[in-house]
Write an enzyme that holds these catalytic residues in place. Structure first.
Site, short mmCIF file in Angstrom:
data_model
loop_
_atom_site.label_atom_id
_atom_site.label_comp_id
_atom_site.label_asym_id
_atom_site.label_seq_id
_atom_site.Cartn_x
_atom_site.Cartn_y
_atom_site.Cartn_z
N LEU A 1 0.85 -1.19 0.00
CA LEU A 1 0.00 0.00 0.00
C LEU A 1 0.89 1.24 0.00
O LEU A 1 0.93 2.00 0.95
CB LEU A 1 -0.91 -0.02 1.25
N HIS A 2 1.66 1.41 -1.11
CA HIS A 2 2.54 2.58 -1.19
C HIS A 2 1.70 3.81 -1.50
O HIS A 2 0.48 3.74 -1.64
CB HIS A 2 3.62 2.34 -2.24
N LEU A 3 2.37 4.95 -1.62
CA LEU A 3 1.64 6.22 -1.65
C LEU A 3 0.66 6.30 -2.84
O LEU A 3 -0.46 6.74 -2.70
CB LEU A 3 2.63 7.38 -1.68
#
Lengths: 91, 516
Positions: A14-16
């Site tokens: 769940l990266h930016l």
């Protein structure tokens, strides 16, 4: 309240940018969206809060929606995560 | 003819130069700072809007992150909060960006940290979308002492330009007819090390462009048209070369260690404070958060204390409870400090609970809650009980400190230490009450001599009691920035002095020189 559980499948977790897609979709619903992993739930419409979950590939996300469109919101958001954040997930 | 003007000390430091009265092209239209922020958000949101998918995937990804931030309650919501607290839109955007970047960095996740430039770029877009600085702000063409009726922080910023890269300083000091030490203009002046005096009556009638001026920001004093002898004396006492201070370290290495901590007025200043290299926060005045008639709720306050505690881990943080601005002609004798806190119980409990929430949330924080204007040991012991009753965190509650600003507090210092872990001596008020002379009245100001034996007698009591009980004793106030006084304080048993942002480096140099 409608709750769902979904596993993060994409390599980067769940990266930016993935979180931004999540927020964008969550914001189209009127329901409140809360997400948690191990710790306390965070606001699913806040990019900074979501990214602070540091959810990696394989992490289980618990999504809880509450409001007039909670069922649709929960289904769409879980589908987005399950698709590796590729899906459009239009409501 | 030489005249002396007494104003209110807003930012310490000394400067000599020629007056430059700020020319005003009528009254500049000042849009509401909140409106500015909303306008900027709308403009940037429109620019990021890409309904036709014209952008490539990389750009679209960045834009989607920036769009999400623009709607993020923890980002733009924070900027709005800062604006509602009285910051300019520009400062609020800076603050929100910094907090977001710090938060991404704090995750220690390389992927998140790598996105910091996207966040900063959004900040740049927002700042660019803000209206240009208000019209009517001219720039001087040589180094001057700025004289004006009033000046907003925004206008001062426009005159100074950005902090980096460093450039020759055209404004050497700021003198204002209005303004006080809690304004954002004063905070900016302190942050930039710029001497500032506010609240000077009839300033514009008494000073004209080109007048020779000597400015003593720390004492709020301005000398107009000084004679040559006065100028020589002033220059000889210049800030960097402090009088009577010899670099050979006469009593040098045998002196005990004393820490230099820093005073700040807003939690958001903590990052500036950290950069000074000080040993911790000696005094956070919360009066800027809790102005009269404006009291943020417990969670809003707690969030700001938490941010401050997290932004500078591993050092002591001393946060003072709201210290009501002194009303009336006898400021020190009315319902100030802890007296006001007693009279306004619900606001006091809200602030206390917010501080306790923050201490509970940041479990390794070294927080001391400081009580202003104490005059009786019972005031401290009662507050200690209050903290014990309300503390819900794990482990021991935060430490409790008391300001020694009344002679009574200094005299009963032993009893005070029964309940207090730390005392902070506010020498300005203490001296004024001790000799019975108002700080506001220039006719008696000469009596306020920081070398007065009575003051040092009390300081000796405080230092000895602290040493004996193993407690912390600190000095805030003008005395704390005087290297000669610091040497004496160290030998008396004081552990720390706390000085303004602009004074930290100078005082540290003096202290280190002494040790070496």
């Amino acid at each position: 309240m409608t709750e769902g559980t979904v596993t993060v499948v994409n390599d980067l977790g769940l990266h930016l940018r993935a979180a931004a897609r999540f927020v964008e979709l969550a914001s189209r619903f009127r329901s409140t969206v809360r997400v948690h992993t191990q710790g306390p739930p965070v606001d699913g419409k806040s990019l900074l809060a979501l990214s602070s979950l540091l959810a990696r590939r394989g992490t289980t996300l618990h999504v809880a929606c509450e409001g007039v469109d909670e069922a649709e919101a929960c289904a769409a958001l879980c589908a987005l995560v399950a698709s590796g954040f590729q899906g459009g997930g239009a409501p | 003819m030489t005249t002396t003007l007494q104003g209110v000390a807003c930012a310490p430091g000394r400067a000599a130069g020629r007056a430059w009265v700020l020319p005003r092209a009528g009254a500049p239209p000042t849009p509401s700072p909140e409106g500015d922020l909303e306008l900027a958000v709308r403009r940037v949101a429109e620019a990021l809007h890409d309904p036709d998918g014209r952008h490539d995937a990389e750009r679209a990804g960045i834009h989607s992150v920036q769009r999400a931030l623009l709607a993020d309650p923890e980002f733009i919501g924070r900027a709005r909060l800062l604006v509602s607290e009285g910051l300019t839109a520009r400062a609020a955007i800076h603050g929100a960006i910094r907090m977001a970047v710090d938060r991404l960095r704090a995750s220690h996740d390389p992927l998140l940290a790598a996105r910091c430039p996207d966040v900063r770029h959004l900040g740049e877009r927002l700042l660019a979308a803000l209206d240009r600085p208000p019209p009517g702000v001219a720039r001087p063409d040589r180094p001057v002492i700025l004289v004006a009726r009033d000046l907003s922080a925004e206008e001062l910023l426009a005159l100074l330009g950005p902090a980096s890269p460093p450039r020759p300083r055209l404004v050497r000091a700021v003198l204002l007819q209005r303004s006080g030490p809690l304004t954002h203009t004063a905070i900016l002046a302190r942050a930039r090390g710029l001497p500032m005096v506010g609240g000077i009556p009839d300033l514009l009638q008494r000073v004209g462009s080109g007048d020779r001026l000597l400015v003593d920001g720390g004492h709020g004093r301005v000398t107009v048209d000084p004679d040559d002898g006065a100028v020589r004396r002033f220059m000889a006492e210049g800030c960097e070369r402090t009088p009577g201070w010899s670099p050979d370290g006469r009593r040098g290495s045998a002196s005990p260690r004393i820490q230099v901590r820093v005073n700040i007025d807003l939690p958001e200043e903590i990052r500036l404070a950290r950069e000074t290299g000080a040993a911790g926060v000696g005094l956070l005045r919360t009066d800027g958060i809790l102005r009269q008639g404006h009291a943020p709720g417990r969670p809003q306050q707690a969030a700001r204390y938490i941010d401050a505690l997290r932004a500078w881990p591993g050092v002591p943080h001393v946060y003072r409870m709201f210290d009501a601005p002194a009303p009336g002609p006898e400021p020190a004798l009315g319902p100030r400090g802890i007296r006001w806190l007693h009279l306004n119980r619900s606001r006091t409990l809200t602030q206390l609970d917010a501080l306790l929430d923050a201490a509970a949330a940041v479990s390794d924080a070294d927080l001391t809650i400081l009580l202003p204007m104490v005059s009786h040991p019972q005031e401290v012991s009662e507050f200690r009980t209050l903290i014990h009753d309300r503390w819900q965190g794990a482990g021991p509650p935060p430490a409790l400190g008391a300001m020694v600003e009344t002679p009574a507090a200094a005299i009963v210092i032993d009893e005070l230490f029964d309940s207090a872990d730390l005392v902070a001596v506010g020498t300005n008020d203490l001296l004024s009450l001790l000799v019975g002379a108002s700080r506001e009245d220039p006719r008696v100001a000469g009596l306020l001599d920081t070398g007065h034996p009575a003051l040092w007698d009390l300081l000796e009591r405080v230092g000895a009691a602290a040493r004996e009980r193993g407690r912390t004793a600190m000095v805030c106030g003008a005395l704390a920035a005087d290297p000669d006084a610091i040497r004496r304080l160290a030998t008396l048993g004081f552990d720390a002095v706390s000085v303004g942002l602009a004074d930290v480096r100078r005082v540290q140099r003096a202290v280190w020189r002494r040790r070496g």
